[in-house]
Design a protein around this motif. Structure first.
Motif, PDB file in Angstrom:
ATOM      1  N   SER A  14       0.835  -1.206   0.000  1.00  8.66           N
ATOM      2  CA  SER A  14       0.000   0.000   0.000  1.00  8.66           C
ATOM      3  C   SER A  14       0.862   1.245   0.000  1.00  8.66           C
ATOM      4  O   SER A  14       2.041   1.205   0.365  1.00  8.66           O
ATOM      5  CB  SER A  14      -0.912   0.021   1.228  1.00  8.66           C
ATOM      6  OG  SER A  14      -0.153   0.214   2.407  1.00  8.66           O
ATOM      7  N   PHE A  15       0.283   2.367  -0.453  1.00  8.62           N
ATOM      8  CA  PHE A  15       0.923   3.676  -0.320  1.00  8.62           C
ATOM      9  C   PHE A  15      -0.176   4.730  -0.273  1.00  8.62           C
ATOM     10  O   PHE A  15      -1.267   4.532  -0.811  1.00  8.62           O
ATOM     11  CB  PHE A  15       1.903   3.950  -1.468  1.00  8.62           C
ATOM     12  CG  PHE A  15       1.292   3.927  -2.842  1.00  8.62           C
ATOM     13  CD1 PHE A  15       0.795   5.096  -3.435  1.00  8.62           C
ATOM     14  CD2 PHE A  15       1.221   2.739  -3.573  1.00  8.62           C
ATOM     15  CE1 PHE A  15       0.247   5.078  -4.710  1.00  8.62           C
ATOM     16  CE2 PHE A  15       0.673   2.716  -4.844  1.00  8.62           C
ATOM     17  CZ  PHE A  15       0.180   3.879  -5.411  1.00  8.62           C
ATOM     18  N   ASP A  16       0.117   5.862   0.365  1.00  9.10           N
ATOM     19  CA  ASP A  16      -0.873   6.920   0.574  1.00  9.10           C
ATOM     20  C   ASP A  16      -0.493   8.127  -0.277  1.00  9.10           C
ATOM     21  O   ASP A  16       0.201   9.041   0.172  1.00  9.10           O
ATOM     22  CB  ASP A  16      -0.938   7.288   2.051  1.00  9.10           C
ATOM     23  CG  ASP A  16      -2.101   8.225   2.363  1.00  9.10           C
ATOM     24  OD1 ASP A  16      -2.769   8.674   1.408  1.00  9.10           O
ATOM     25  OD2 ASP A  16      -2.317   8.502   3.558  1.00  9.10           O
ATOM     26  N   ALA A  76      -2.183  10.600  -1.291  1.00 10.59           N
ATOM     27  CA  ALA A  76      -2.750  11.885  -0.869  1.00 10.59           C
ATOM     28  C   ALA A  76      -1.784  12.674   0.004  1.00 10.59           C
ATOM     29  O   ALA A  76      -1.843  13.915   0.040  1.00 10.59           O
ATOM     30  CB  ALA A  76      -4.060  11.646  -0.126  1.00 10.59           C
ATOM     31  N   LYS A  77      -0.897  11.982   0.700  1.00  6.99           N
ATOM     32  CA  LYS A  77       0.022  12.648   1.613  1.00  6.99           C
ATOM     33  C   LYS A  77       1.056  13.518   0.881  1.00  6.99           C
ATOM     34  O   LYS A  77       1.658  14.411   1.475  1.00  6.99           O
ATOM     35  CB  LYS A  77       0.766  11.617   2.463  1.00  6.99           C
ATOM     36  CG  LYS A  77      -0.127  10.839   3.421  1.00  6.99           C
ATOM     37  CD  LYS A  77      -0.587  11.698   4.592  1.00  6.99           C
ATOM     38  CE  LYS A  77      -1.317  10.849   5.628  1.00  6.99           C
ATOM     39  NZ  LYS A  77      -1.824  11.667   6.758  1.00  6.99           N
ATOM     40  N   LEU A  95       6.566   9.780   1.177  1.00  6.79           N
ATOM     41  CA  LEU A  95       5.396   8.964   0.854  1.00  6.79           C
ATOM     42  C   LEU A  95       5.261   7.779   1.812  1.00  6.79           C
ATOM     43  O   LEU A  95       6.160   6.945   1.900  1.00  6.79           O
ATOM     44  CB  LEU A  95       5.508   8.446  -0.585  1.00  6.79           C
ATOM     45  CG  LEU A  95       4.370   7.547  -1.076  1.00  6.79           C
ATOM     46  CD1 LEU A  95       3.087   8.361  -1.250  1.00  6.79           C
ATOM     47  CD2 LEU A  95       4.747   6.868  -2.394  1.00  6.79           C
ATOM     48  N   PRO A  96       4.151   7.653   2.537  1.00  2.76           N
ATOM     49  CA  PRO A  96       3.939   6.452   3.363  1.00  2.76           C
ATOM     50  C   PRO A  96       3.706   5.230   2.459  1.00  2.76           C
ATOM     51  O   PRO A  96       2.865   5.271   1.562  1.00  2.76           O
ATOM     52  CB  PRO A  96       2.679   6.788   4.165  1.00  2.76           C
ATOM     53  CG  PRO A  96       2.494   8.272   4.031  1.00  2.76           C
ATOM     54  CD  PRO A  96       3.060   8.635   2.701  1.00  2.76           C
TER      55      PRO A  96
END
Length: 725
Positions: free
Chosen positions: A240-242, A244-245, A280-281
């Protein structure tokens, strides 16, 4: 010429992408009579030679240029037979798409294993000779005289009886329409005027002025830049990665998944992309290899040293019986670590994708394999893809594989119509490379009552490059590349010693870290294993290391000649200066015979000053002796850096070294004086870029033993608290 061969894309991808696998089509080198024009309208006399109206000569170079000088060397060979004015010569790369469309007229565009000159010299020379013959014929036709009455020199054609002259530029158009001769005679190397001479390189001026464009420099209109992060553990996946961050960060345009294991940020500028990527998370499934360490890999490989099953590479007599009957048995275990190619220019590629075309600009060692990778990643047929080859800021074997190209295309495919330049960060480059394989070797030697070597068993345990890169080319499971420098014969490295009872075998052990061809490849460790153990045997026999070798080399005159050359140059038969100690080594690989002799001093028992190192090379023919000198010096930098510093370690399944502060290279102050002996004996064509790498380390290790009485059997030396003085 718009003809495109009808080939199956999948078959092409499989065969071309494999290292050394060649192409799906047979190679032909036709020189057809149809006039083909270069981009500026100048006629091709042959596919290799373009002649301009101002007598400028463009020579097409199919191989890659990565600092080794093949662009200049191959141009010299063509220009020699062409009899052109060298001051007006330039070079350019044809694309792999053009090569396919013209039935592989330029042959292989594969540059590794020191093959550029040794495997293409003949047809490049013939291309020049063919063009010269056609130019002379065109002038003779214009003058209405027999071609036999005409000769060419320095781009001028002369009719000898009348003294009339013309230039190549004036007859090029007519020459391009002439049917090429089916056979042409090539010059004897003793008559060379351009080839064989230490001419200045063609690519030096643009490098000095900064005009030279490498892949990392490329700029295209509307281009965006991408930074990428792959799973830290080979074989793991991105979970996964977020996005939007980071999507509101300066310059950021896109955040995209790349394959199963990576994520990329695309921005206006690369540093913006990298900064956002760092923020990036992302989470990973690191998979079953997350517990692997250097210690567990070493234990795994150690198990192969005494395994029952092994692949035989070289065998003679009954080594088991010879060892059993030995008056004295000598035994040692050596090891060699993972090492990174560490090219100064990190992996990069630029891709432009549309629904019906995909182009890439790539620093590559294998243009046809890069094209296959573009086709594979874009899901477009080969005929709708193209690769534009750029100079490499270092290759060393790393750029024979094209994971970075596939990633660039995968990103560009998600942003159609926009050029995307992907640049790996140094950290990505260090931790997601393809590494020199890790191996260990156990050697047992048998000496009789007269201290003659009667038997040798060398068991190599460790990784197979071929099993990872091109498993279909294994020979009944055996990787022949493992035995480089240890073979009974052949250009890829034959053993230079006659030993009555001999067994060299390989227990294959493949950890998850991906291995690859690294400059010098398996000769690097094999030379250390063999040449350091030869010194151990000589010491056990109470004999001089040079004389001990000479007794085993009477049937190997070319090996012996280079060894004798370095011994004479270093002054082996005379006492060394006070506090100076000597060591030597020899090996054969990539078609050439090489040897090295080193003089070192040691202070405090662990600080080495390499005073000088002599290298001898017999490559058969020397196309540019000055380039050979520089290649030898450069290869010693690579080999000695590996000896003192080079090691990639594994913790929690991942490579620990992330940048040059943890993966060091020798500095100018540490560089010894290099004396190069170039001694071409003729009759064969060998390589130059790699061979002398593998004799540097054993020569220094043997000198260190002479100085201290300590035998070092694993590298790098930093692990033994040994450093440059």
């Amino acid at each position: 010429m718009n003809y495109v061969p009808q080939i199956n894309r999948r078959a092409f991808v499989v065969s071309a992408a494999a290292f050394g696998g060649g192409l799906a089509l047979g190679m032909d080198i036709p020189f057809g009579p149809t006039v083909v024009r270069a981009a500026d309208g100048s006629p091709e006399v042959t596919a290799w030679v373009v002649i301009k109206a101002d007598d400028g000569v463009v020579i097409r170079i199919a191989r890659s240029e990565m600092g080794q000088g093949s662009m200049t060397g191959l141009a010299q060979l063509a220009a020699e037979e062409l009899e052109c004015d060298w001051s007006k010569v330039s070079a350019e790369f044809p694309t792999p798409g053009q090569n396919l469309a013209r039935n592989l007229v330029w042959g292989r565009q594969f540059t590794a294993g020191s093959r550029a000159i040794r495997e293409s010299h003949e047809y490049v020379r013939k291309a020049g000779a063919t063009a010269r013959t056609m130019l002379i014929q065109a002038a003779a036709n214009e003058w209405k005289v027999p071609a036999a009455e005409c000769s060419a020199s320095n781009s001028v054609i002369t009719h000898r009886p009348s003294g009339r002259t013309t230039t190549y530029g004036k007859v090029a158009e007519a020459a391009a329409k002439i049917e090429p001769p089916k056979e042409v005679a090539l010059k004897d190397p003793k008559d060379w005027k351009i080839a064989g001479k230490p001419l200045k390189r063609l690519d030096t001026p643009p490098k000095v002025t900064g005009e030279q464009v490498y892949g990392i420099d490329l700029k295209l209109p509307g281009m965006l830049c991408a930074a990428i992060k792959d799973c830290p553990v080979f074989g793991g996946k991105l979970t996964s990665f977020d996005a939007a961050k980071v999507q509101g960060m300066p310059g950021v345009k896109h955040v995209v998944k790349v394959g199963d294991s990576a994520v990329a940020v695309v921005a206006d500028r690369w540093w913006q992309a990298k900064t956002a990527l760092d923020a990036l998370p992302a989470t990973w499934d690191e998979g079953p290899n997350a517990k692997v360490s250097s210690a567990s890999i070493a234990e795994f490989i150690k198990g192969g040293l005494d395994a029952e099953q092994a692949f035989v590479g070289n065998q003679q007599g009954d080594v088991k019986q010879a060892i059993a009957n030995a008056a004295k048995k000598v035994e040692a275990v050596y090891s060699f670590p993972y090492q990174n190619h560490a090219t100064m220019e990190p992996m990069n590629a630029t891709a432009l994708y549309t629904a019906d075309r995909c182009e890439a600009w790539v620093p590559t060692q294998v243009a046809e394999a890069a094209l296959a990778s573009v086709s594979e990643a874009s899901s477009l047929p080969i005929a709708k893809c193209e690769v534009h080859k750029l100079l490499l800021g270092g290759g060393f074997g790393r750029r024979t594989t094209h994971d970075y190209v596939q990633q660039a295309v995968a990103i560009a495919k998600q942003i159609p119509g926009t050029p995307i330049k992907l640049i790996w960060s140094r950290e990505e480059d260090m931790t997601h490379g393809r590494y020199h394989p890790v191996t260990q070797a156990k050697m047992v030697g048998a000496l009789d009552a007269n201290n003659n070597l009667t038997g040798l068993h060398m068991r190599i345990s460790g990784q197979s490059i071929l099993a990872f890169v091109n498993p279909q080319n294994l020979q009944d499971g055996k990787d022949p590349f493992v035995f480089q420098g240890l073979n009974p014969g052949g250009a890829e490295g034959q053993l230079g010693y006659t030993i009555p009872n001999l067994l060299i075998d390989h227990a294959m052990r493949n950890p998850h870290i991906p291995p690859h061809f690294w400059r010098g490849v398996n000769n690097n460790q094999n030379a250390i294993y063999l040449e350091c153990f030869m010194d151990e045997l000589a010491h056990a026999a109470g004999q001089d290391p040079l004389e001990f070798r000479r007794k085993l080399m009477s049937k190997h005159p070319k090996h012996l000649a280079v060894l004798n050359a370095v011994a004479e140059k270093i002054g082996w038969d005379k006492p060394a200066p006070q506090g100076v100690y000597r060591g030597l080594a020899q090996q054969m690989g990539y078609g050439s015979y090489v040897a090295a002799a080193a003089e070192i001093s040691v202070t405090d028992g662990n600080k080495i000053k390499i005073q000088r190192i002599v290298g001898a090379t017999d490559p058969g023919h020397a196309v540019n002796p000055a380039q050979i000198d520089r290649q030898v010096a450069g290869s010693f930098v690579y080999g000695l850096s590996a000896l003192f510093y080079g090691e990639c370690t594994v913790k929690d399944g991942r490579i620990e070294q992330t940048n040059f502060h943890e993966y060091n290279s020798m500095r100018i102050s540490e560089m010894p004086r290099v004396e190069s002996i170039v001694m071409p004996s003729g009759g064969f064509w060998g390589g130059v870029g790699e061979p002398t790498i593998f004799v540097a380390a054993p020569a220094v290790l043997n000198a260190f033993f002479a100085a201290t009485g300590k035998r070092i059997r694993s590298i790098p030396l930093k692990n033994h608290n040994i450093s440059f003085a």
